[in-house]
Design an enzyme around this catalytic site. Structure first.
Site, PDB file in Angstrom:
ATOM      1  CG  ASN A 157       0.167  -0.066   1.790  1.00  0.00           C
ATOM      2  OD1 ASN A 157       0.844   0.048   0.772  1.00  0.00           O
ATOM      3  ND2 ASN A 157      -0.613   0.911   2.231  1.00  0.00           N
ATOM      4  CG  HIS A 200      -6.596  -2.275   4.651  1.00  0.00           C
ATOM      5  ND1 HIS A 200      -5.864  -2.796   5.703  1.00  0.00           N
ATOM      6  CD2 HIS A 200      -5.916  -1.179   4.232  1.00  0.00           C
ATOM      7  CE1 HIS A 200      -4.798  -2.036   5.913  1.00  0.00           C
ATOM      8  NE2 HIS A 200      -4.806  -1.049   5.018  1.00  0.00           N
TER       9      HIS A 200
END
Ligand code: 5GP
Ligand code: ZN
Length: 111
Positions: A87, A100
């Site tokens: 994201n 991440h």
């Protein structure tokens, strides 16, 4: 980054269920798993988002790709299948501004 939750996990101040680590990255179970297997892979370096990747990170990017491959096998989803996603920014719903990769699997994930 003292106010970054994933930096705190990396330095051990905040506990996490770590499944893989090496000199460049750490992987741990998501605190609110969206699938039976839901792992977060983070670089040890504080990189806020995908937008902040630079040419100097080329080796790290390859390293993370191979680490995800290895973690998928270790988590038992290499054959059944899995999804890797990042994201980036508000419209993607990025909550934690330390780059991440999500690794999701262990059930049919839908589209
Ligand atoms: P994103 O920023 O890509 O939207 O997602 C952040 C992810 O980090 C979420 O899936 C959330 O559940 C997870 N997360 C947030 N805080 C913690 C934490 O303290 N520990 C762990 N293990 N996961 C966390
Ligand atoms: Zn950080």
């Amino acid at each position: 980054m003292t106010d970054c939750i994933f930096c705190r996990i990396i330095d051990g101040t905040i506990p996490a269920d770590v499944v893989y680590q090496d000199e460049k990255v750490l992987a741990f179970k998501d605190i609110k798993p969206a699938a039976p297997v839901h792992i977060l892979l983070v670089p040890r370096e504080h990189i806020p988002s995908y937008n902040d990747l630079e040419a100097r990170h080329s080796e790290l990017i390859g390293h993370m790709a191979l680490a995800l491959n290895k973690i998928a096998a270790e988590q038992g989803v290499a054959e059944t299948g899995y999804r890797i996603l990042v994201n980036c920014g508000p419209d993607a719903g990025q909550i934690v501004y330390h780059l991440h990769y999500h690794l999701l699997g262990g059930k049919p994930l839908g589209s």
